[in-house]
Design a protein around this motif. Sequence first.
Motif, short mmCIF file in Angstrom:
data_model
loop_
_atom_site.label_atom_id
_atom_site.label_comp_id
_atom_site.label_asym_id
_atom_site.label_seq_id
_atom_site.Cartn_x
_atom_site.Cartn_y
_atom_site.Cartn_z
N UNK A 250 0.82 -1.20 0.00
CA UNK A 250 0.00 0.00 0.00
C UNK A 250 0.86 1.26 0.00
N UNK A 251 1.89 1.29 0.87
CA UNK A 251 2.77 2.44 0.96
C UNK A 251 3.50 2.69 -0.36
N UNK A 252 3.97 1.61 -0.97
CA UNK A 252 4.73 1.72 -2.22
C UNK A 252 3.83 2.18 -3.36
N UNK A 253 2.64 1.60 -3.44
CA UNK A 253 1.68 2.02 -4.47
C UNK A 253 1.33 3.49 -4.29
N UNK A 254 1.08 3.90 -3.06
CA UNK A 254 0.65 5.26 -2.77
C UNK A 254 1.68 6.29 -3.22
N UNK A 255 2.97 5.97 -3.01
CA UNK A 255 4.03 6.90 -3.40
C UNK A 255 4.05 7.11 -4.90
N UNK A 256 3.91 6.03 -5.66
CA UNK A 256 3.89 6.12 -7.12
C UNK A 256 2.62 6.84 -7.58
N UNK A 257 1.49 6.47 -6.99
CA UNK A 257 0.21 7.06 -7.38
C UNK A 257 0.18 8.56 -7.09
N UNK A 258 0.81 8.99 -5.98
CA UNK A 258 0.85 10.42 -5.65
C UNK A 258 1.57 11.21 -6.73
N UNK A 259 2.65 10.61 -7.27
CA UNK A 259 3.41 11.28 -8.32
C UNK A 259 2.65 11.32 -9.64
N UNK A 260 1.67 10.43 -9.78
CA UNK A 260 0.90 10.37 -11.03
C UNK A 260 -0.36 11.25 -10.97
N UNK A 261 -1.15 11.08 -9.92
CA UNK A 261 -2.47 11.73 -9.91
C UNK A 261 -2.60 12.89 -8.94
N UNK A 262 -1.63 13.05 -8.01
CA UNK A 262 -1.68 14.21 -7.12
C UNK A 262 -1.88 13.85 -5.66
N UNK A 263 -1.53 14.81 -4.78
CA UNK A 263 -1.49 14.54 -3.35
C UNK A 263 -2.87 14.41 -2.70
N UNK A 264 -3.89 14.96 -3.30
CA UNK A 264 -5.22 14.82 -2.71
C UNK A 264 -6.01 13.71 -3.41
N UNK A 265 -5.88 13.62 -4.75
CA UNK A 265 -6.64 12.63 -5.52
C UNK A 265 -6.22 11.20 -5.19
N UNK A 266 -4.97 11.01 -4.77
CA UNK A 266 -4.46 9.65 -4.55
C UNK A 266 -5.26 8.90 -3.48
N UNK A 267 -5.79 9.61 -2.50
CA UNK A 267 -6.51 8.95 -1.41
C UNK A 267 -7.86 8.38 -1.87
N UNK A 268 -8.38 8.93 -2.96
CA UNK A 268 -9.63 8.38 -3.52
C UNK A 268 -9.40 6.95 -3.99
N UNK A 269 -8.21 6.67 -4.53
CA UNK A 269 -7.93 5.34 -5.09
C UNK A 269 -7.78 4.27 -4.01
N UNK A 270 -7.59 4.68 -2.76
CA UNK A 270 -7.44 3.69 -1.67
C UNK A 270 -8.49 3.90 -0.57
N UNK A 271 -9.61 4.55 -0.93
CA UNK A 271 -10.58 4.91 0.12
C UNK A 271 -11.22 3.70 0.79
N UNK A 272 -11.26 2.54 0.12
CA UNK A 272 -11.82 1.33 0.74
C UNK A 272 -11.02 0.91 1.98
N UNK A 273 -9.73 1.26 1.99
CA UNK A 273 -8.86 0.82 3.09
C UNK A 273 -8.65 1.88 4.16
N UNK A 274 -9.06 3.11 3.91
CA UNK A 274 -8.74 4.21 4.82
C UNK A 274 -9.13 3.94 6.27
N UNK A 275 -10.31 3.38 6.47
CA UNK A 275 -10.80 3.19 7.83
C UNK A 275 -9.97 2.20 8.64
N UNK A 276 -9.25 1.31 7.95
CA UNK A 276 -8.50 0.26 8.63
C UNK A 276 -7.00 0.56 8.74
N UNK A 277 -6.58 1.70 8.23
CA UNK A 277 -5.16 2.03 8.23
C UNK A 277 -4.76 2.64 9.57
#
Length: 393
Positions: free
Chosen positions: A133-160
């Motif tokens: 998750x951490x590794x994916x998030x770093x790459x995704x942040x560089x692609x889609x942006x620092x706020x939009x990236x959290x939308x792509x992992x919102x299913x997991x947010x509550x358990x992080x």
Amino acid sequence: MRYLISICGLLLVFGLALLMSKNKKEIKYKNILIMLIIQFLLAALLLNTKFGYVLIKGFTNVFDHLLSYASTGITFVFGGLANEGEYSFFLNVLLPIVFISALIGILQHFKILPFVMKWIGLLLSKVNGMGKLESYNAVASAMVGQSEVFITVKKQLDKISPQRMYTLCASAMSTVSMSVVGAYMTMIEPKYVVTAIVLNLFGGFIIVSIINPYTVEESEDILKIEDEHKQSFFQMLGEYIMDGFKVAIIVGAMLIGFVALMDLINSLFDMILGVSFQDILGYIFAPIAFLMGVPWADAITAGGIMATKLVTNEFVAMISLGEVAKSMSAHTLAIISVFLVSFANFSSIGIIAGAVKGLNERQGNVVARFGLKLLYGATLVSILTATIVGLVI
């Protein structure tokens, strides 16, 4: 002597990170050393070899073409607004974000971007010793942006856990999104933009591994990427175009406010103290700039630009850099240019906390609580990257 000073700069970065470390016993020094070596190798490859030159040239050419295509649409709508031969920051730098955002939306819609982000993230997880998750998030942040990236992992947010949330947010603040890369390339040399993006990716993992070390259990290391809600192609395209326009307008509004306020504050300080506010900040940050490898003759000016980025944003700082670039050495220009390519500033705390809170209120409050620590870590990432570049060039 220059190399000795920069090595002291590296030691300072690691020392400041250790100072804030929550659990020094869990720090994975082997992974950190591997990533540090990778950073040096990548910096040398990109800045000192013909292959790196060709690579960056190809990357730059792609964005040059994209910006020229964007210019076609901008000219159609705003043609004649600017006087012939005059340069408009809004038209030439900000509005191309709309077109880049549309392209990102297309790549997202056809699952190309999620595929790339997922597999690069999985590969990185083998190197950094962190979770998928951490590794994916770093790459995704560089692609889609620092706020939009959290939308792509919102299913997991509550358990992080809070520890993992810090890592996700630090990665988002340490990188920059592809939608603004073209804008950066019109303001500073493209080779420094590309180098900073690549080095910051690993630098974020290094600093977080020191400040916030933890081990992810195999059972917790699950990556669930949220699919875009079902939309037709043209619905999606319209949404991304509008999002890009919003970003351009927001950045433009922030620049109007920040540049005007900075000018006002500089004038007031100059009238009262005989020295501008940026000069004062320059003196405060000058020792850090010096340890990054900036010659002392440029350190105060460089320190003022670094501080400007921290208290305002990278666009304001890049404008300031452009005003004094001719008076700086090429070595200083390289170091400071690389330092500026990240979202590490006070406004990003609110952006990230707000983005997370919009998806999960509890986690948004968690992020807001460690906001300053988040900025601290992301700033160390920028210093680390700039110091490495100072050693390599």
